[in-house]
Motif scaffolding. Structure first.
Motif, PDB file in Angstrom:
ATOM      1  N   VAL A   1     -14.090 -18.956   3.284  1.00 28.42           N
ATOM      2  CA  VAL A   1     -14.912 -19.840   4.102  1.00 28.42           C
ATOM      3  C   VAL A   1     -14.138 -20.149   5.372  1.00 28.42           C
ATOM      4  N   ALA A   2     -14.849 -20.221   6.491  1.00 31.38           N
ATOM      5  CA  ALA A   2     -14.241 -20.599   7.766  1.00 31.38           C
ATOM      6  C   ALA A   2     -14.840 -21.921   8.214  1.00 31.38           C
ATOM      7  N   ALA A   3     -13.972 -22.896   8.513  1.00 30.21           N
ATOM      8  CA  ALA A   3     -14.403 -24.195   9.021  1.00 30.21           C
ATOM      9  C   ALA A   3     -14.403 -24.135  10.538  1.00 30.21           C
TER      10      ALA A   3
ATOM     11  N   PRO B   1     -11.869 -10.993   8.015  1.00 32.76           N
ATOM     12  CA  PRO B   1     -12.074 -10.171   6.815  1.00 32.76           C
ATOM     13  C   PRO B   1     -12.369 -11.025   5.582  1.00 32.76           C
ATOM     14  N   GLY B   2     -13.335 -10.576   4.805  1.00 32.13           N
ATOM     15  CA  GLY B   2     -13.684 -11.259   3.564  1.00 32.13           C
ATOM     16  C   GLY B   2     -14.474 -12.533   3.736  1.00 32.13           C
ATOM     17  N   LEU B   3     -14.888 -12.845   4.969  1.00 40.20           N
ATOM     18  CA  LEU B   3     -15.625 -14.086   5.201  1.00 40.20           C
ATOM     19  C   LEU B   3     -16.963 -14.062   4.473  1.00 40.20           C
ATOM     20  N   ARG B   4     -17.250 -15.132   3.748  1.00 39.63           N
ATOM     21  CA  ARG B   4     -18.528 -15.269   3.066  1.00 39.63           C
ATOM     22  C   ARG B   4     -19.351 -16.414   3.646  1.00 39.63           C
ATOM     23  N   THR B   5     -18.679 -17.498   4.079  1.00 40.82           N
ATOM     24  CA  THR B   5     -19.397 -18.711   4.440  1.00 40.82           C
ATOM     25  C   THR B   5     -18.807 -19.326   5.700  1.00 40.82           C
ATOM     26  N   VAL B   6     -19.685 -19.824   6.565  1.00 44.16           N
ATOM     27  CA  VAL B   6     -19.295 -20.609   7.738  1.00 44.16           C
ATOM     28  C   VAL B   6     -19.643 -22.063   7.451  1.00 44.16           C
ATOM     29  N   LEU B   7     -18.647 -22.953   7.556  1.00 42.91           N
ATOM     30  CA  LEU B   7     -18.893 -24.389   7.401  1.00 42.91           C
ATOM     31  C   LEU B   7     -18.825 -25.003   8.794  1.00 42.91           C
TER      32      LEU B   7
ATOM     33  N   HIS C   1     -26.243 -15.784  10.052  1.00 43.79           N
ATOM     34  CA  HIS C   1     -27.148 -15.175   9.072  1.00 43.79           C
ATOM     35  C   HIS C   1     -27.381 -13.703   9.379  1.00 43.79           C
ATOM     36  N   ALA C   2     -27.462 -13.362  10.668  1.00 44.57           N
ATOM     37  CA  ALA C   2     -27.634 -11.949  11.032  1.00 44.57           C
ATOM     38  C   ALA C   2     -26.433 -11.116  10.604  1.00 44.57           C
ATOM     39  N   ALA C   3     -25.257 -11.764  10.544  1.00 46.09           N
ATOM     40  CA  ALA C   3     -24.052 -11.103  10.056  1.00 46.09           C
ATOM     41  C   ALA C   3     -23.912 -11.213   8.539  1.00 46.09           C
ATOM     42  N   ARG C   4     -24.977 -11.724   7.893  1.00 50.16           N
ATOM     43  CA  ARG C   4     -25.051 -11.841   6.428  1.00 50.16           C
ATOM     44  C   ARG C   4     -24.009 -12.815   5.888  1.00 50.16           C
ATOM     45  N   LYS C   5     -23.820 -13.924   6.614  1.00 45.07           N
ATOM     46  CA  LYS C   5     -22.936 -14.985   6.164  1.00 45.07           C
ATOM     47  C   LYS C   5     -23.751 -16.218   5.792  1.00 45.07           C
ATOM     48  N   CYS C   6     -23.256 -16.930   4.824  1.00 45.12           N
ATOM     49  CA  CYS C   6     -23.839 -18.214   4.451  1.00 45.12           C
ATOM     50  C   CYS C   6     -23.437 -19.264   5.489  1.00 45.12           C
ATOM     51  N   VAL C   7     -24.313 -20.229   5.740  1.00 42.35           N
ATOM     52  CA  VAL C   7     -24.011 -21.303   6.684  1.00 42.35           C
ATOM     53  C   VAL C   7     -24.206 -22.649   5.991  1.00 42.35           C
TER      54      VAL C   7
END
Length: 414
Positions: A212-214, A283-289, A320-326
């Motif tokens: 996750v990236a804050a 790399p490996g990012l799943r979620t943006v907080l 979302h276009a990059a297929r990441k959770c927000v």
């Protein structure tokens, strides 16, 4: 999503040094410099998962013949450590030589036997063009979670603008000349509260692990938390993730910049302008907080609610276009700060209502509810106030991390 609990336990410094020095594992594919990070991060075995990161910015003038010894803390552990060196804001090429990674013993001194050389496409030096980045080759050995990692390197040739992160809330070291391979701290007398050139560290953790990236401002950057003790709210979040069997998100990247805004450049590029480099490239990012907006509101002139909401929608759509959770967080109270006024408070309330009710995000973390005073909801709770009525203290930082639903961070894997 439930998962099997990870083994817990404390590893001694000697054991960590043995792992780094002797090579507990190896593998990976070398990679050279990239002119710019991709919009969506690579996820192959050579890239792994981000275990530490900081946002790049302009931090002054570059200097020839300077050595850097930078102290960071890993979040997720794993093998095949790689570092990313950034010349994103440079206007001239920068040459890096004698890049090493080791473990901190005390101050600038390293654990004996832990300092290992990193290479770049097999070479011991690399020149990164203006605006470019470079990943090192994977380093054999295992780096445990929560390690005090020290990355040392020498810059014989630089020029123009220096790329780095001004407010590290961590003591690192600089010197004249090349002392990167030394494990002693004797030649590293100059202290600094900033990081230079280094902006990402990755490892290959266990299968299925993500990060996750804050994305935030000075609160995320840790202002008013205790320097050197890793008590920013993303640090507390990393501790919770390590202890939890409820999520496969383990890596935490702190992408806060003091004074940063969603809409306009200032201290750092705006969240809109740095999203790809600082967040989506990880790399490996799943979620943006996402936790920003107070600097937009209290600026002169301040952003309107409609403008800020449009900015959030843009950030969410791109992620979302990059297929990441927000996951979006509500804006915390700041009454008592010199730029607070009723008009700005009205904007904050309107934006927070949008965050809570719009359905634009995969999940919501309500930092406003956690931090506000029960006696005056427009103010931060006194016990959480770092002293300026805007930035939480260590206790407030911990309360913020405790408010994050860990399972919500895993929505990108469902």
């Amino acid at each position: 999503m439930p998962r099997t609990a990870r083994p817990r336990g404390r590893t001694t410094l000697a054991a960590l040094a043995c792992c780094l020095a002797l090579g507990c594992a190896s593998g990976g594919t070398p990679q050279g410099y990239e002119p710019a990070p991709p919009a969506s991060a690579p996820t192959g075995p050579g890239h792994g998962v981000v275990t530490w990161a900081s946002s790049a910015d302009r931090v002054g003038a570059a200097a020839d013949g300077r050595g850097y010894r930078l102290v960071v803390r890993t979040s997720v552990g794993g093998t095949g450590l790689r570092v990313r060196l950034s010349n994103a804001f440079g206007d001239q090429p920068v040459t890096f030589e004698n890049v090493h990674a080791g473990l901190q013993r005390d101050g600038a001194a390293l654990v004996p036997g832990s300092n290992r050389r990193l290479t770049f496409g097999g070479a011991r030096s690399v020149t990164v063009p203006a605006g470019g980045i470079v990943y090192s080759d994977p380093l054999p050995g295992r780096v445990p979670a929560a390690s005090k990692l020290v990355v040392s390197f020498y810059v014989p040739r630089a020029g123009g603008v220096l790329t780095g992160h001004w407010m590290a809330m961590q003591t690192s070291y600089t010197t004249d000349g090349d002392h990167a391979a030394e494990e002693s701290g004797a030649n590293w007398a100059r202290r600094t509260g900033s990081w230079f050139y280094l902006d990402v560290v990755t490892v290959r953790p266990r299968p299925a692990a993500g990060a996750v990236a804050a994305l935030g401002d000075s609160i995320t950057d840790g202002w008013h938390s205790t320097t050197g003790l890793d008590r920013r709210w993303p640090d507390y979040l990393a501790r919770r993730l390590r202890a939890s069997p409820e999520t496969t998100v383990e890596g935490v990247a702190n992408e806060g910049i003091a004074g940063n805004k969603v809409l306009a450049d200032g201290p750092g590029q705006s969240a809109r302008n740095r999203l790809s480099r600082d967040v989506l490239s990880l790399p490996g990012l799943r979620t943006v907080l996402l936790f920003q907006g107070v600097n937009d509101i209290k600026a002169e002139p301040g952003a309107t609610a409609d403008e800020l909401i449009a900015g959030y929608r843009t950030l969410a759509a791109r992620a979302h276009a990059a297929r990441k959770c927000v996951v979006a967080a509500t804006i915390a109270p700041y009454k008592g700060w010199q730029e607070w006024d009723p008009a700005g408070e009205a904007v904050r309330q309107e934006v927070n209502t949008f965050i809570r009710t719009s359905g634009e995000f995969d999940a919501v973390t309500d930092f406003d509810r956690v931090l506000r005073s029960p006696d005056d909801p427009e103010r931060i709770r006194p016990g959480f106030d770092g002293g300026d009525h805007l930035h939480p203290n260590d206790q407030g930082m911990r309360a913020m991390a405790d408010a994050v639903d860990l399972e919500s961070l895993d929505c990108g894997s469902r």
